[in-house]
Design a protein around this motif. Sequence first.
Motif, PDB file in Angstrom:
ATOM      1  N   LEU A  81      34.346  13.951  74.420  1.00  0.00           N
ATOM      2  CA  LEU A  81      33.476  15.143  74.743  1.00  0.00           C
ATOM      3  C   LEU A  81      32.676  14.562  76.198  1.00  0.00           C
ATOM      4  CD1 LEU A  81      31.182  17.747  74.616  1.00  0.00           C
ATOM      5  CD2 LEU A  81      29.349  16.525  74.378  1.00  0.00           C
ATOM      6  N   GLN A  82      33.940  14.554  76.841  1.00  0.00           N
ATOM      7  CA  GLN A  82      34.148  14.008  77.813  1.00  0.00           C
ATOM      8  C   GLN A  82      32.258  14.563  78.971  1.00  0.00           C
ATOM      9  OE1 GLN A  82      35.927  11.920  79.796  1.00  0.00           O
ATOM     10  NE2 GLN A  82      33.341  11.781  81.370  1.00  0.00           N
ATOM     11  N   MET A  83      31.774  14.012  79.289  1.00  0.00           N
ATOM     12  CA  MET A  83      30.280  13.957  80.033  1.00  0.00           C
ATOM     13  C   MET A  83      30.066  13.938  81.703  1.00  0.00           C
ATOM     14  SD  MET A  83      27.462  13.413  77.007  1.00  0.00           S
ATOM     15  CE  MET A  83      27.956  12.075  77.034  1.00  0.00           C
ATOM     16  N   ASN A  84      30.228  14.537  82.476  1.00  0.00           N
ATOM     17  CA  ASN A  84      30.066  14.511  83.573  1.00  0.00           C
ATOM     18  C   ASN A  84      29.023  14.780  84.108  1.00  0.00           C
ATOM     19  OD1 ASN A  84      32.904  13.612  83.170  1.00  0.00           O
ATOM     20  ND2 ASN A  84      33.766  15.484  83.835  1.00  0.00           N
ATOM     21  N   SER A  85      28.452  14.729  85.281  1.00  0.00           N
ATOM     22  CA  SER A  85      26.967  15.132  85.960  1.00  0.00           C
ATOM     23  C   SER A  85      25.516  15.063  85.469  1.00  0.00           C
ATOM     24  CB  SER A  85      27.448  16.176  86.672  1.00  0.00           C
ATOM     25  OG  SER A  85      28.111  16.278  87.259  1.00  0.00           O
ATOM     26  N   LEU A  86      25.394  14.083  84.301  1.00  0.00           N
ATOM     27  CA  LEU A  86      24.499  13.953  83.369  1.00  0.00           C
ATOM     28  C   LEU A  86      23.445  13.762  83.881  1.00  0.00           C
ATOM     29  CD1 LEU A  86      26.703  10.717  81.201  1.00  0.00           C
ATOM     30  CD2 LEU A  86      25.643  13.387  80.631  1.00  0.00           C
ATOM     31  N   LYS A  87      22.353  14.051  82.718  1.00  0.00           N
ATOM     32  CA  LYS A  87      21.275  14.385  83.986  1.00  0.00           C
ATOM     33  C   LYS A  87      20.252  14.138  82.745  1.00  0.00           C
ATOM     34  CE  LYS A  87      22.421  19.807  85.560  1.00  0.00           C
ATOM     35  NZ  LYS A  87      22.027  20.960  85.163  1.00  0.00           N
ATOM     36  N   PRO A  88      18.682  13.267  82.958  1.00  0.00           N
ATOM     37  CA  PRO A  88      18.118  12.571  82.021  1.00  0.00           C
ATOM     38  C   PRO A  88      17.521  13.884  80.664  1.00  0.00           C
ATOM     39  CG  PRO A  88      17.041  12.702  83.986  1.00  0.00           C
ATOM     40  CD  PRO A  88      18.369  13.460  84.356  1.00  0.00           C
ATOM     41  N   GLU A  89      17.936  14.838  81.059  1.00  0.00           N
ATOM     42  CA  GLU A  89      17.548  16.308  79.722  1.00  0.00           C
ATOM     43  C   GLU A  89      18.756  16.075  78.825  1.00  0.00           C
ATOM     44  OE1 GLU A  89      17.421  17.160  82.790  1.00  0.00           O
ATOM     45  OE2 GLU A  89      18.007  19.037  83.648  1.00  0.00           O
ATOM     46  N   ASP A  90      19.934  15.452  79.251  1.00  0.00           N
ATOM     47  CA  ASP A  90      21.164  15.321  77.958  1.00  0.00           C
ATOM     48  C   ASP A  90      20.165  13.604  77.448  1.00  0.00           C
ATOM     49  OD1 ASP A  90      23.540  16.385  81.190  1.00  0.00           O
ATOM     50  OD2 ASP A  90      22.734  17.243  78.858  1.00  0.00           O
ATOM     51  N   THR A  91      19.667  12.962  77.859  1.00  0.00           N
ATOM     52  CA  THR A  91      19.299  11.885  76.468  1.00  0.00           C
ATOM     53  C   THR A  91      19.217  12.881  75.087  1.00  0.00           C
ATOM     54  OG1 THR A  91      18.583  10.824  78.209  1.00  0.00           O
ATOM     55  CG2 THR A  91      17.207  10.241  76.118  1.00  0.00           C
ATOM     56  N   ALA A  92      20.019  11.945  74.113  1.00  0.00           N
ATOM     57  CA  ALA A  92      19.563  12.302  73.210  1.00  0.00           C
ATOM     58  C   ALA A  92      20.754  11.514  72.323  1.00  0.00           C
ATOM     59  CB  ALA A  92      19.814  13.867  72.630  1.00  0.00           C
ATOM     60  N   ILE A  93      20.824  11.564  70.310  1.00  0.00           N
ATOM     61  CA  ILE A  93      21.340  10.654  69.909  1.00  0.00           C
ATOM     62  C   ILE A  93      22.408  12.190  69.853  1.00  0.00           C
ATOM     63  CG2 ILE A  93      22.152  10.312  67.379  1.00  0.00           C
ATOM     64  CD1 ILE A  93      18.967   8.819  67.737  1.00  0.00           C
ATOM     65  N   TYR A  94      23.537  12.217  69.965  1.00  0.00           N
ATOM     66  CA  TYR A  94      24.885  13.369  69.740  1.00  0.00           C
ATOM     67  C   TYR A  94      25.843  12.429  68.320  1.00  0.00           C
ATOM     68  CZ  TYR A  94      24.347  14.424  74.472  1.00  0.00           C
ATOM     69  OH  TYR A  94      23.702  14.972  75.512  1.00  0.00           O
ATOM     70  N   TYR A  95      25.659  13.583  68.182  1.00  0.00           N
ATOM     71  CA  TYR A  95      26.284  14.052  66.332  1.00  0.00           C
ATOM     72  C   TYR A  95      27.865  14.895  66.732  1.00  0.00           C
ATOM     73  CZ  TYR A  95      22.090  12.299  64.516  1.00  0.00           C
ATOM     74  OH  TYR A  95      21.188  11.861  64.148  1.00  0.00           O
ATOM     75  N   CYS A  96      28.747  14.317  65.880  1.00  0.00           N
ATOM     76  CA  CYS A  96      30.132  14.517  65.697  1.00  0.00           C
ATOM     77  C   CYS A  96      30.360  15.179  64.159  1.00  0.00           C
ATOM     78  CB  CYS A  96      31.102  13.974  65.407  1.00  0.00           C
ATOM     79  SG  CYS A  96      32.681  15.214  65.425  1.00  0.00           S
ATOM     80  N   ALA A  97      30.372  16.558  63.739  1.00  0.00           N
ATOM     81  CA  ALA A  97      30.190  17.719  62.782  1.00  0.00           C
ATOM     82  C   ALA A  97      31.244  17.981  62.419  1.00  0.00           C
ATOM     83  CB  ALA A  97      29.199  18.126  62.691  1.00  0.00           C
ATOM     84  N   ALA A  98      31.674  18.506  61.523  1.00  0.00           N
ATOM     85  CA  ALA A  98      33.218  18.836  60.841  1.00  0.00           C
ATOM     86  C   ALA A  98      32.765  20.636  59.678  1.00  0.00           C
ATOM     87  CB  ALA A  98      34.111  18.794  60.516  1.00  0.00           C
ATOM     88  N   ARG A  99      33.412  21.498  59.498  1.00  0.00           N
ATOM     89  CA  ARG A  99      33.271  23.053  58.966  1.00  0.00           C
ATOM     90  C   ARG A  99      34.845  23.108  58.632  1.00  0.00           C
ATOM     91  NH1 ARG A  99      29.988  26.401  56.032  1.00  0.00           N
ATOM     92  NH2 ARG A  99      30.911  28.189  56.406  1.00  0.00           N
ATOM     93  N   ARG A 100      34.590  23.151  57.496  1.00  0.00           N
ATOM     94  CA  ARG A 100      36.392  23.905  57.369  1.00  0.00           C
ATOM     95  C   ARG A 100      36.277  25.779  57.979  1.00  0.00           C
ATOM     96  NH1 ARG A 100      41.220  23.369  54.537  1.00  0.00           N
ATOM     97  NH2 ARG A 100      42.167  25.795  54.074  1.00  0.00           N
ATOM     98  N   SER A 101      36.633  26.053  58.832  1.00  0.00           N
ATOM     99  CA  SER A 101      36.274  27.192  59.168  1.00  0.00           C
ATOM    100  C   SER A 101      37.501  27.343  60.316  1.00  0.00           C
ATOM    101  CB  SER A 101      35.009  27.427  60.237  1.00  0.00           C
ATOM    102  OG  SER A 101      34.925  28.424  60.618  1.00  0.00           O
TER     103      SER A 101
END
Length: 124
Positions: A81-101
Amino acid sequence: QVQLVESGGGLVQAGDSLRLSCAASGRTFTGYAMGWFRQAPGKEREFVAAISWWDGSIDYTDSVKGRFTISRDNAKMTVYLQMNSLKPEDTAIYYCAARRSLTLIRASTLYTYWGQGTQVTVSS
């Protein structure tokens, strides 16, 4: 045993960039949808982006379109996940997830496997 391991978070200033990685192991992920979610303090976990291992189709939430890019490296079994032009509202814990679909999914409750998360903090 399926494992998803995120990395790449950190403390940056508004306007900076970060690249998150999600290394997947434990099975073949062909036919899986991979998602990035985030959760800020006091808020619900929200969908950020998703990509299909099957055909590479992509989906983004509106607030990150044009700033974030999701991609995958099949050989490394890693989603980015390339994140450019980050903003204060992007502050968070980021999680990766997977599902068979074979289709992309935004609902976090439908994902089967989750990583431990990586903190992203954007200062103003």
